[in-house]
Design a protein around this motif. Structure first.
Motif, short mmCIF file in Angstrom:
data_model
loop_
_atom_site.label_atom_id
_atom_site.label_comp_id
_atom_site.label_asym_id
_atom_site.label_seq_id
_atom_site.Cartn_x
_atom_site.Cartn_y
_atom_site.Cartn_z
N GLN A 6 -27.83 0.37 -0.73
CA GLN A 6 -28.76 0.85 -1.77
C GLN A 6 -29.23 -0.03 -2.91
O GLN A 6 -30.55 -0.18 -3.35
CB GLN A 6 -28.43 2.25 -2.23
N PHE A 7 -28.41 -0.80 -3.20
CA PHE A 7 -28.54 -1.91 -4.25
C PHE A 7 -29.32 -3.10 -3.51
O PHE A 7 -29.97 -3.39 -4.47
CB PHE A 7 -27.24 -2.49 -4.74
N LEU A 8 -28.85 -3.45 -2.44
CA LEU A 8 -29.66 -4.66 -1.89
C LEU A 8 -31.14 -4.17 -1.85
O LEU A 8 -32.27 -4.82 -1.91
CB LEU A 8 -29.21 -4.94 -0.56
N ALA A 9 -31.36 -2.97 -1.39
CA ALA A 9 -32.95 -2.22 -0.90
C ALA A 9 -33.48 -2.14 -2.37
O ALA A 9 -34.78 -2.49 -2.60
CB ALA A 9 -32.84 -0.93 -0.32
N ASN A 26 -33.22 -7.43 -11.35
CA ASN A 26 -32.60 -8.48 -11.80
C ASN A 26 -30.99 -8.31 -11.70
O ASN A 26 -30.17 -8.14 -12.73
CB ASN A 26 -32.70 -8.94 -12.93
N ILE A 27 -30.50 -8.12 -10.43
CA ILE A 27 -28.98 -7.80 -10.18
C ILE A 27 -28.72 -8.67 -8.94
O ILE A 27 -29.33 -9.34 -8.13
CB ILE A 27 -28.77 -6.42 -9.88
N ASP A 28 -27.30 -9.06 -8.90
CA ASP A 28 -26.62 -9.86 -7.83
C ASP A 28 -25.42 -8.83 -7.31
O ASP A 28 -24.80 -8.29 -8.02
CB ASP A 28 -26.26 -11.25 -8.44
N LEU A 29 -25.49 -9.02 -5.96
CA LEU A 29 -24.38 -8.27 -5.14
C LEU A 29 -23.48 -9.33 -4.55
O LEU A 29 -23.77 -10.54 -4.29
CB LEU A 29 -24.94 -7.40 -4.25
N GLU A 30 -22.18 -9.15 -4.66
CA GLU A 30 -21.13 -10.02 -3.98
C GLU A 30 -19.98 -9.11 -3.61
O GLU A 30 -19.57 -8.08 -4.13
CB GLU A 30 -20.56 -10.85 -5.20
N LYS A 52 -14.06 -5.40 -1.61
CA LYS A 52 -14.75 -4.59 -2.80
C LYS A 52 -16.29 -5.14 -3.31
O LYS A 52 -16.27 -6.50 -2.59
CB LYS A 52 -13.93 -4.86 -3.98
N ILE A 53 -17.09 -4.39 -3.99
CA ILE A 53 -18.27 -4.93 -4.12
C ILE A 53 -18.49 -5.25 -5.51
O ILE A 53 -17.84 -4.52 -6.38
CB ILE A 53 -19.30 -3.65 -3.69
N TYR A 104 -20.56 0.46 2.13
CA TYR A 104 -21.60 0.05 2.63
C TYR A 104 -23.08 0.74 2.38
O TYR A 104 -24.02 -0.10 2.12
CB TYR A 104 -21.58 0.01 4.31
N VAL A 105 -22.89 2.09 1.91
CA VAL A 105 -24.17 2.82 1.62
C VAL A 105 -24.56 2.30 0.20
O VAL A 105 -25.78 1.95 -0.17
CB VAL A 105 -23.85 4.21 1.59
#
Length: 430
Positions: A250-253, A261-265, A335-336, A245-246
């Protein structure tokens, strides 16, 4: 001569014993009875003496006559006494009637007195509810009471009249409160009906929203606003373990603050993650649970440290296959996935530079990261030695090494490695 003398003597005695008429009129009945008794006793004595002396019976006749006369006198005296007794009784009854009447009046008065005394005692002992009633103050009464109650006169006593008017005002207020209570009850009933209807509408609302979201997916894809996907992803993020979650936050912030230019899933089984979260919550609160699955159990053999006792058999070193079977490399269900795109490309989604996959190993308490879809060896991996002396082959902290035992190296068959920079990024600093 003797007979004549005796007769004369007898006559003389009879004349002496016979009562005189004048004296009878003057004497009372009780005196007559006393005199007759004395005469009878004397005659009886003479008769006894004649019989003893054997005198002729002619003398007895005169004595018998005198005795009969005395008996008549006795009866007359007895009759007079009885008449006098009746007269006295009549006088007594006449005098007793006013006494009885006066006595009856006295009893009536005493009964009335006792009745009044009991009534007075009951009035004195009567406990009114007035002391238990909290009346309004006199100032409030004169200020708020209606004019009809204030101007009414109930008693001549001013203090008592004021108390009665305050009690009437209290009754008036309570009646008004009862009316207000009935009105509020009706409003409450109507509001409960409205709430029930709204609850019914709200219970059917999720199905409508779900169908609406499903229908809006093509529009969201066309406009590039993936609101439904983000919302689902945020719900899944709540089930992530703290290290992942950390990393996710951090990536989302970073993306929102600097426009990276990144995407999280987030991928994985949400149901398994929910089961694991419930197990952890039960362990934290001390509640015993039977929801532990066989996958989460720690079957690693415990080693006994006893310096005073020698082991007959040599210590077995668990192999990597046994470690994997023991569940040491078991990862969290979620998983992220991090997609990194090229900033210079015209279509950012088509120009994907690299895709990183993050997972959390439960028993070892480490975060592993690797390149998604990469078949290169660990030594040729771009993440290897990204920082000095960080090859990902060794476990980053001592507690993980203790769990593994003598096999200090990480499993080479696994594509995701426990890099030190990944631990630092997840907030696991040792």
């Amino acid at each position: 001569m003797e007979v004549t003398m005796e007769e004369h003597g007898t006559t003389t005695e009879g004349s002496q014993l016979a009562p005189q008429p004048k004296m009878e009129k003057e004497m009372s009945a009780y005196d007559k009875m006393q005199q007759s008794r004395t005469s009878v006793e004397a005659i009886v004595a003479n008769m006894l003496s004649i019989k003893k002396e054997n005198k002729p019976k002619s003398e007895l006749r005169e004595l018998v006559t005198q005795m009969f006369l005395n008996f008549v006198t006795l009866r007359q005296a007895n009759r007079s006494i009885l008449l006098e007794e009746d007269h006295v009784k009549a006088e007594t009854e006449g005098a007793k009637a006013p006494v009885d009447f006066t006595t009856l009046q006295l009893h009536n008065l005493m009964y009335e007195k006792n009745h009044y005394v009991k009534a007075i005692k009951a009035c004195k002992d009567f406990k009114s509810k007035h002391p238990d009633i909290e009346l309004v103050l006199e100032e409030e009464f004169f200020r708020d009471a209606p004019e009809e109650i204030k101007s009414s006169v109930i008693s001549n006593d001013n203090a008592h009249n004021l108390t009665l008017k305050r009690l009437n005002f209290e009754l008036f207020q309570r009646k008004e409160l009862c009316k207000l209570h009935e009105k509020l009850e009706q409003q409450k009933k109507s509001l409960l009906e409205i709430i029930a209807n709204r609850k019914k509408f709200l219970s059917s609302l999720p199905s409508h929203l779900k169908s609406l979201k499903k229908a809006s997916l093509p529009v969201q894809n066309q406009l590039g606003v993936l609101h439904t996907k983000k919302l689902k992803q945020h719900h899944s993020a709540e089930l992530l373990p703290p290290p992942l979650y950390v990393i996710y936050s951090q990536f989302l912030a970073q993306k929102e603050a600097f426009g990276e230019n990144i995407d999280l899933e987030i991928i994985g089984s949400v149901k398994d993650a929910q089961v694991y979260a419930r197990q952890q919550a039960n362990k934290d609160t001390g509640i015993s649970t039977n929801l532990e699955s066989s996958k989460m159990e720690d079957d690693a053999p415990e080693e006994e440290d006893d310096g005073q006792r020698r082991r007959k058999r040599p210590k077995k070193v668990p192999s990597k296959e046994n470690l994997d079977q023991a569940g040491l490399y078991q990862a969290h269900p979620l998983k992220i996935i991090l997609h990194i795109h090229d900033d210079d490309a015209s279509d950012p989604k088509s120009a994907k530079l690299i895709t990183l996959k993050f997972e959390y190993v439960l028993k070892l308490n480490v975060v592993c990261v690797g390149i998604e879809g990469s078949h290169e060896g660990p030594e040729n991996n771009i993440l290897c030695n990204l920082f000095p002396d960080d090859t990902g082959f060794e476990l980053p902290h001592q507690s993980a090494k203790v769990c593994v035992g003598d096999a200090l190296a990480f499993d080479e068959k696994r594509t995701l490695r426990p890099y030190k920079w990944a631990q630092h990024l997840a907030g696991i600093d040792f």
